[in-house]
Design an enzyme around this catalytic site. Structure first.
Site, PDB file in Angstrom:
ATOM      1  N   SER A 149      -3.826  31.820 -85.409  1.00  0.00           N
ATOM      2  CA  SER A 149      -4.039  33.265 -85.300  1.00  0.00           C
ATOM      3  C   SER A 149      -2.738  34.013 -85.068  1.00  0.00           C
ATOM      4  CB  SER A 149      -4.992  33.582 -84.147  1.00  0.00           C
ATOM      5  OG  SER A 149      -5.120  34.986 -84.028  1.00  0.00           O
ATOM      6  N   LYS A 169     -11.404  28.854 -83.116  1.00  0.00           N
ATOM      7  CA  LYS A 169     -10.797  29.957 -83.883  1.00  0.00           C
ATOM      8  C   LYS A 169     -11.887  30.916 -84.363  1.00  0.00           C
ATOM      9  CE  LYS A 169      -7.720  32.383 -86.147  1.00  0.00           C
ATOM     10  NZ  LYS A 169      -8.374  33.218 -87.093  1.00  0.00           N
ATOM     11  N   HIS A 218     -12.796  33.020 -81.527  1.00  0.00           N
ATOM     12  CA  HIS A 218     -11.688  33.981 -81.352  1.00  0.00           C
ATOM     13  C   HIS A 218     -11.901  35.184 -82.270  1.00  0.00           C
ATOM     14  CE1 HIS A 218      -7.986  35.704 -83.002  1.00  0.00           C
ATOM     15  NE2 HIS A 218      -7.439  35.537 -81.814  1.00  0.00           N
ATOM     16  N   ASN A 219     -12.236  34.912 -83.506  1.00  0.00           N
ATOM     17  CA  ASN A 219     -12.425  36.013 -84.456  1.00  0.00           C
ATOM     18  C   ASN A 219     -13.651  36.853 -84.099  1.00  0.00           C
ATOM     19  OD1 ASN A 219     -10.266  34.801 -85.752  1.00  0.00           O
ATOM     20  ND2 ASN A 219     -11.064  35.220 -87.780  1.00  0.00           N
ATOM     21  N   GLU A 261     -12.564  39.047 -81.548  1.00  0.00           N
ATOM     22  CA  GLU A 261     -11.683  40.036 -82.215  1.00  0.00           C
ATOM     23  C   GLU A 261     -12.537  41.180 -82.801  1.00  0.00           C
ATOM     24  OE1 GLU A 261      -8.738  38.316 -85.058  1.00  0.00           O
ATOM     25  OE2 GLU A 261      -9.665  39.600 -86.553  1.00  0.00           O
TER      26      GLU A 261
HETATM   27  C1  6PG Z   1      -6.138  36.093 -86.925  1.00  0.00           C
HETATM   28  C2  6PG Z   1      -7.188  36.873 -87.699  1.00  0.00           C
HETATM   29  C3  6PG Z   1      -7.292  36.435 -89.110  1.00  0.00           C
HETATM   30  C4  6PG Z   1      -8.425  37.091 -89.885  1.00  0.00           C
HETATM   31  C5  6PG Z   1      -8.298  38.543 -90.044  1.00  0.00           C
HETATM   32  C6  6PG Z   1      -9.289  39.124 -91.059  1.00  0.00           C
HETATM   33  O1  6PG Z   1      -6.536  35.507 -85.942  1.00  0.00           O
HETATM   34  O2  6PG Z   1      -4.973  36.092 -87.311  1.00  0.00           O
HETATM   35  O3  6PG Z   1      -8.411  36.655 -87.098  1.00  0.00           O
HETATM   36  O4  6PG Z   1      -7.505  35.052 -89.078  1.00  0.00           O
HETATM   37  O5  6PG Z   1      -8.422  36.533 -91.137  1.00  0.00           O
HETATM   38  O6  6PG Z   1      -8.396  39.195 -88.862  1.00  0.00           O
HETATM   39  O7  6PG Z   1     -10.576  39.091 -90.597  1.00  0.00           O
HETATM   40  P1  6PG Z   1     -11.698  40.036 -91.269  1.00  0.00           P
HETATM   41  O8  6PG Z   1     -11.270  40.304 -92.673  1.00  0.00           O
HETATM   42  O9  6PG Z   1     -12.959  39.248 -91.221  1.00  0.00           O
HETATM   43  O10 6PG Z   1     -11.709  41.271 -90.458  1.00  0.00           O
END
Ligand code: 6PG
Length: 478
Positions: free
Chosen positions: A130, A184, A187-188, A191
């Protein structure tokens, strides 16, 4: 330095190129690079002579350029492309060599791939990475799964490129097979929730508070100095400050309000549903993106009645502080739910995941990096079996300080007709957790009525059914 490379990178789009450059910049690493179309390999080699890459024209060259145990990181878009590269490498690698998938793969794909590849004696490591493009170049947060044995070789290499916080690299061996990609994925999910909560705060500040995007940028910059300090708050201020060069309007006003996604948020929710973990804040964030993208419904709507009220804000400073508190409390809920999902996943798949270590490696490099991850690290360090983050003293106090404002903000949003789904559902989750009795008892009664699904009693053990369509007497079924 050896002629050969101790590490290789396959796939040289932005993330792969940046990761390769990062690897090459660290002492002790020599990096072999390979891309399906050779022009990218040539370009990267030409643009970055300082990296001293071992450029490989063919996959055979690439494999020959690696010292043993051969270690290669695949940085291609998750999906069929990943399988193709794994196959190419697995055909050429020997037992003890290591294939790493650094893409955003679904953890069940990683589990399947690990089974297939390890049958040949080759290690397969699914590693969540990430931090976006900049993180890949300067120091990401890395979440590798796979065997402990593979980590012995891979760990020091990953530690050499990861972000560093308080002298500690933001990488740890998460657990076997798919554990890294599972973490991960969560984590997303977090996010998504974090981004949505910040977006809801912006919306309330703008619509109810009457602040301009620039003023809100200043508010966020201020918030970034306190307990909300985080990368996402910081970049949000930057986005809000931006003016569109063509129109002179705030950038945020010229962007179509339909949020995209690549799927990891959806996976988090699907997985958590299967595990029975209510990640409601994360789910609302995913739904909010879906709703925003339902352009047909949104454009074709008739005049939907609102019957909303106006809310008089007499003290703007107090209002801003209330929104900040609502954001902080809701954010704590999102993290609590995310960590619950990790714990449930670990139990389901037999992974020994140290939640404190996960929080620790999220303190730097990754998209959700935030000051309060130090607090989460402390919470799980002192009580590894903590049932919920919300039961930790620090977070209990934080919620106690925020809950009154949180309620007010959610009520205000509802009364004034401003959607704040992640704020509202986080508060409902919190109240659900607090409740002494939930209406679930009535749901059990309904289920027993129409489907004889049985229920438990509060006053004695066993399983019971009421003969609803007969004499309504109760029978014990178990
Ligand atoms: C990271 C992000 C990355 C992810 C983008 C796009 O940890 O660097 O999570 O892995 O691909 O944030 O996510 P979306 O297109 O689903 O918003």
């Amino acid at each position: 330095m050896s002629e050969k490379a101790n590490i290789g990178v396959v796939g040289l789009a932005v993330m792969g190129s940046n990761l390769a450059r990062n690897l090459a910049s660290r002492a002790g690493n020599r990096v072999a690079i390979y891309n399906r179309s050779a022009d990218k390999t040539q370009l990267l080699t030409k643009e970055h002579p300082e990296a001293n890459f071992l450029a490989s024209e063919t996959i055979d060259d690439f494999v020959a350029n690696l010292t043993k145990p051969r270690t290669a990181i695949i940085m291609v878009q998750a999906g069929a492309g990943t399988d193709a590269v794994i196959e190419q490498l697995a055909e050429r690698f020997e037992p003890g060599d290591i294939i790493v998938d650094g893409g955003n793969a679904l953890y069940t794909d990683t589990m399947r791939r690990e089974k297939e590849v390890s049958a040949k004696g080759i290690h397969f490591v699914g590693a969540g990475i990430s931090g976006g493009e900049e993180g890949a170049l300067k120091g990401p947060s890395i979440m590798p799964g796979g065997t402990k044995e593979a980590y012995k070789t891979l760990g020091p290499i990953l530690e050499s490129i990861a972000a560093v916080v308080a002298g500690e690299p933001c990488v740890t061996h998460i657990g076997s097979d798919g554990a890294g990609h599972f973490v991960k994925m969560i984590h997303n999910g977090i996010e998504y929730a974090d981004m949505q909560l910040i977006a809801e705060s912006y919306d309330l500040l703008r619509q109810s508070g009457g602040f301009s995007p620039k003023e809100i940028a200043d508010i966020f910059t201020e918030w970034n100095k306190g307990e909300l300090e985080s990368y996402l708050i910081e970049i949000t201020a930057e986005v809000l400050k931006q003016t569109d060069a063509k129109t002179g309007k705030p950038f945020v006003d010229i962007v179509v309000d339909a949020a995209g996604s690549k799927g990891t948020g959806v996976w988090t929710v699907q997985t958590s549903l299967n595990l029975g973990v209510p990640v409601s804040g994360i789910a609302e964030a995913v739904f909010a993106r879906s709703l925003s993208s339902q352009t047909e419904q949104r454009q074709g709507k008739p005049e939907l009645p609102a019957q909303n009220q106006t809310w008089n804000i007499t003290d703007k400073e107090l209002f801003v502080e209330s929104v900040r508190k609502a954001l902080y409390a809701s954010k704590i809920i999102a993290y609590a739910q995310g960590f619950d999902a990790i714990r449930a996943g670990a139990k389901e798949f037999g992974w020994e995941i140290n939640l404190g270590e996960v929080a620790k490696i999220w303190r730097g490099g990754c998209i959700i990096r935030a000051q309060f991850l130090n607090r989460i690290t402390d919470a799980y360090r002192s009580k590894p079996n903590l049932l919920s983050l919300l039961f930790d003293d620090y977070f209990l106090k934080a919620i106690d300080d925020s809950v009154a404002a949180w309620r007010e903000v959610v009520a205000m949003a509802a009364l004034t007709g401003i959607p704040a789904p992640a704020f509202a559902s986080s508060l409902s989750y919190y109240d659900g957790l607090r409740a002494e009795r939930l209406p679930a008892a009535l749901v059990q009664g309904q289920r027993d009525f129409f489907g004889a699904h049985t229920y438990k009693r509060v006053d004695q053990p066993g399983t019971f059914h009421t003969r609803w369509s007969q004499d309504r007497s109760e029978v014990q079924t178990d």
